[in-house]
Write a protein that holds these residues in place. Structure first.
Motif: not given
Length: 279
Positions: A14, A142-143, A200, A203, A205, A220, A222-224
């Motif tokens: 981020p 998702l990551p 969102t 993000e 989940k 985004a 590393d949030k996704v």
């Protein structure tokens, strides 16, 4: 048989992401301003140095422009002391309805020509809309991509919770076009009113995947995790921008549009993942 595209993993943190779209973008703007680059169109500079600009510029812009336009707004205020740029970011259809309903604004930047047509059709623009960037869809997961999504078809898996933008919104219309072209049927767990709301959900989940723009996946960090799919090439959205007819601050509004279209503005937008207008 279509070759399944390789997944593209986002590993930008981020802090680094914010620097890329914020500080680095502004550095690019400053460098361009000092280098004497010529505007991309007649009069396309961030303002006439002989004219003193002031007051507030109100910009209604598609949600996917949030990060890049915020950076451009800060640069505009720096170049023109005494000005302030305020933004209303949201779904392009909602913004268009607000404008035709009488909401005061100077500039409208939509995520599709169809949405802009709603405003021009009501004679609410003072200038012809001009395409300033394009945007392409991408799947946000998702990551780590636990659902192993590697294609648009994978989103039809019954155990996968997928979110789409509402079809009245440009990102939703583009997603529907890609799905129809692939003869795929997908029932999402929800339809969202703008692309940021769809992202969102992933993000937080609350969903396993969402079809959004590549610019939103990049913003985004590393949030996704982003997954490209070839069908997106047939559903690229043009982004038009126009001065509104009853703009309260016409001079400053024209200067802001010029900044967006200038080489400096284009560097900020392409750094955020937008595509240059088709030649």
């Amino acid at each position: 048989m279509t070759t399944r595209p390789a997944r593209r993993t986002r590993r930008t943190g981020p802090a680094l992401q914010a620097a890329g779209i914020g500080a680095a973008a502004l550095l690019a703007l400053t460098a361009c301003s000092s280098s004497g680059d010529s505007p991309s169109a007649p009069g396309a500079s961030s303002g006439d140095s002989s004219a003193k600009l002031g007051g507030t510029v109100t910009v209604f812009a598609a949600a996917s422009l949030t990060e890049s336009f915020t950076a451009l707004g800060k640069e505009f205020e720096r170049e023109h002391p005494g000005t302030k740029v305020t933004f209303n970011f949201g779904g392009s259809d909602t913004l268009a309805a607000s404008i035709t309903g009488g909401a005061p604004a100077d500039v409208f930047a939509a995520a599709s020509p169809t949405t802009m047509d709603v405003v021009t059709g009501r004679n609410e623009t003072a200038t012809a809309p001009t395409t300033f960037v394009r945007n392409r869809l991408e799947i946000a997961t998702l990551p780590g991509n636990p659902g192993k999504v590697a294609s648009l078809k994978d989103l039809t898996a019954p155990d996968l919770k997928v979110v789409l933008c509402d079809e009245t919104v440009p990102c939703g219309s583009a997603a529907r076009k890609a799905l129809d072209a692939s003869h795929l049927k997908l029932t999402p767990v929800s339809y969202e009113q703008d692309v940021k709301s769809a992202l969102t959900k992933v993000e937080l989940k609350e969903a396993d995947a969402a079809v959004v723009y590549q610019t939103d996946v990049k913003a985004a960090g590393d949030k996704v995790e982003g997954v490209e799919f070839p069908e997106a090439a047939g559903a690229v959205n043009d982004y038009p921008i126009a001065l509104l007819k009853d703009a309260p601050n016409t001079a400053a509004a024209k200067a802001f549009i010029a900044l967006v279209r200038s080489p400096a503005g284009q560097k900020v937008l392409t750094a955020a993942g937008f595509l240059e207008p088709a030649s």
